[in-house]
Design a protein around this motif. Sequence first.
Motif, PDB file in Angstrom:
ATOM      1  N   PHE A 183       0.675  -1.219  -0.153  1.00 47.61           N
ATOM      2  CA  PHE A 183       0.040   0.080   0.094  1.00 47.61           C
ATOM      3  C   PHE A 183       0.649   1.387   0.019  1.00 47.61           C
ATOM      4  O   PHE A 183       0.129   2.398  -0.269  1.00 47.61           O
ATOM      5  N   ASP A 184       2.086   1.184   0.164  1.00 46.95           N
ATOM      6  CA  ASP A 184       2.787   2.332   0.330  1.00 46.95           C
ATOM      7  C   ASP A 184       3.249   2.818  -1.049  1.00 46.95           C
ATOM      8  O   ASP A 184       4.349   2.437  -1.712  1.00 46.95           O
ATOM      9  N   LEU A 185       2.370   3.746  -1.569  1.00 49.32           N
ATOM     10  CA  LEU A 185       2.455   4.047  -3.186  1.00 49.32           C
ATOM     11  C   LEU A 185       3.687   4.636  -3.414  1.00 49.32           C
ATOM     12  O   LEU A 185       4.262   4.437  -4.549  1.00 49.32           O
ATOM     13  N   LYS A 222       6.840   4.428  -1.935  1.00 42.22           N
ATOM     14  CA  LYS A 222       7.774   3.484  -1.774  1.00 42.22           C
ATOM     15  C   LYS A 222       7.954   2.652  -2.949  1.00 42.22           C
ATOM     16  O   LYS A 222       8.808   2.577  -3.593  1.00 42.22           O
ATOM     17  N   LEU A 276       2.191   5.848   7.261  1.00 41.59           N
ATOM     18  CA  LEU A 276       0.888   5.568   6.186  1.00 41.59           C
ATOM     19  C   LEU A 276      -0.422   6.120   6.925  1.00 41.59           C
ATOM     20  O   LEU A 276      -1.230   6.639   6.184  1.00 41.59           O
ATOM     21  N   TYR A 319       1.194  10.922  -2.667  1.00 45.11           N
ATOM     22  CA  TYR A 319       0.088   9.674  -2.497  1.00 45.11           C
ATOM     23  C   TYR A 319      -1.016   9.881  -3.045  1.00 45.11           C
ATOM     24  O   TYR A 319      -1.763   8.976  -3.600  1.00 45.11           O
ATOM     25  N   ARG A 357      -0.860   9.674  -6.951  1.00 39.95           N
ATOM     26  CA  ARG A 357      -0.546   8.240  -7.080  1.00 39.95           C
ATOM     27  C   ARG A 357      -1.990   7.178  -7.186  1.00 39.95           C
ATOM     28  O   ARG A 357      -2.532   6.593  -8.051  1.00 39.95           O
ATOM     29  N   LEU A 403      -6.342  -0.871  -2.797  1.00 38.36           N
ATOM     30  CA  LEU A 403      -5.679   0.171  -2.642  1.00 38.36           C
ATOM     31  C   LEU A 403      -6.612   1.223  -2.073  1.00 38.36           C
ATOM     32  O   LEU A 403      -6.364   2.065  -0.975  1.00 38.36           O
TER      33      LEU A 403
END
Lengths: 355, 224
Positions: free
Chosen positions: A306-308, A310, B34, B63, B66, B84
């Motif tokens: 989920f760490d976009l 990264k 996060l 984020y 993205r 996601l």
Amino acid sequence: MSFVKRLTLLSTQHLRRENLPLLIKGNERYFGFCPALLQRFVEPDRENVANIKRKQIEEQNKVLEIQRKSELDNAKAQVSTSDVSVPVIKSEKTGYNELEESFSPFRYVYPEFLPDPKLEWRNRIREKMERIDMLKRRSNIEIPEFYVGTIMKVSVSDKYAIGKTNEFLGICIERGGCGLRAFFTLRNVIDGQGVEIRYEMYNPIIQSIQVIRLEKRLDECLRYLRDCPLEYSTFPMNMQPELKNPDALVPINTTLVRIKPKPWTVKWHLLDYRGIENLYDQISEKWEYKRWAAARICKGSDSNEFDLMKIYRETIPADEQTQIFSEISPELAKLTQTLKKQKRKRTFTKPQKSV
Amino acid sequence: MNQSRLTHLISTLPLKVRPKHRKFGNIEGLFGRLKMLRKTVTALVRYERIELNRFRADEARPYAERLISEALRYGDTHQPTMKLANFWLEDQSLIPKLFKVLSPRYQEWPAGLPYTRMLRAPSSASPDGSYESYERTVIELRGNPYPPLPGPVNTSVNPGLIHNVLLEEARKDYYNSQSKITQQAEQEINALPEIDNAHIDNVDDPVQIEEAQEVVTTTPMTKG
């Protein structure tokens, strides 16, 4: 240190009784004094919150939608229904996606052509020059398609060897590097001794790279074979290449390997390996279990999934990939043709000494 | 090992991405960071314009971009993107907003233009005058229905710098040359016959010089 004192050091959000379901009771032994770990194993009950707030948000969205609708939007809608004869102009995106689809499999076969994603080390000119040199080298020697888990035979020129060549056959354990620094390591057992040799793919010392058995394994890195019984790494040096249908998908070898009891060279249980069968049987002590759970959280699948950003920092974007592969694909097509021709034409003539 | 990841196919972000992420000193580590950024992203998607501190906005911005780019690329029915969206949008009712409202808005978007916009906002005064964390910023999704914010303030170019002076003069010359009168004048000048003003008679050719000398000796000056 007392349980209460530990709690006061960390935030108390995690410890609200409402948030903790009954499931935790079993794990309290391990996670009781580390609420951060505890929280991770609890899925917060978000459904009630959403139900309560949903109406508000729907109303807000409605308001936004009404404000969004301008006169132009209405006009557009009218035009689309009435004028059927107007030609539909396809956005450039659809064409771009087709290009991307056609070049996306290249990244598995030629991963070393993609540059290192580390921003501080990017240099477009250097990368372009490297690609040119890589293609030049590939015109002299055939570097075949291979993956981690393929059995390969490499012959290298060695001035101290009989016949001036040195051959080695082994299973590809790992593969890495970008550009001309691309490498792979082969592992085999010779006379009861495990041997690993790292070859640089574009080193002119290499005379030939031959794939004996093309297959993949469950992991991208097979270094755990060092701590496994030697049967899993032995391959006879006189293996003959197994020819297979080139159009078929690369088969995945799903063999699970049994690892030897501890001590290991690396803490395999903290890393994510799917190819080892009895890995977690080796964990017996409480502190090992906690460390494993903590590692799963810190380096675990959630942040990887989920760490976009990264993921973004570790990948080359698709547009750049297509750009690179569309540049080199015509050259690569030429190379395959020339190499085939060379194979057919090749006649070895021993150089004669002139008196 | 240090090769790029091959599992994901992602679109380029039109933003300047910093090489390293900001940690924010979260006690829960990577995952805690996060979760903090997730709150900002959900607020952005919900309200479409929010004001917050500078670094948090700067971290959350890519984020959000993205997330939108993934929704655009893969759409509603793709399982991993749904996961996601489920992770990044804390409110379940915002997931349809992402796919039904924001996706069509950014479908035909000019390349190179980010989906979000970040502007500095008036910040609270700090005793030192040096606290960067008190710098407020407004981050908004482009195309939002609110009245537009004025653009960035105090980004004017220093006209006194020499390169700006030269560029300004060059610009003036270019614009002057584009006018019709100057073009006509140039055409007329080009049409004129060539007069070589630098050429002096009887100087360049050696033969002519000798003749001139001879002429001089034979014709003495006479007075009437």
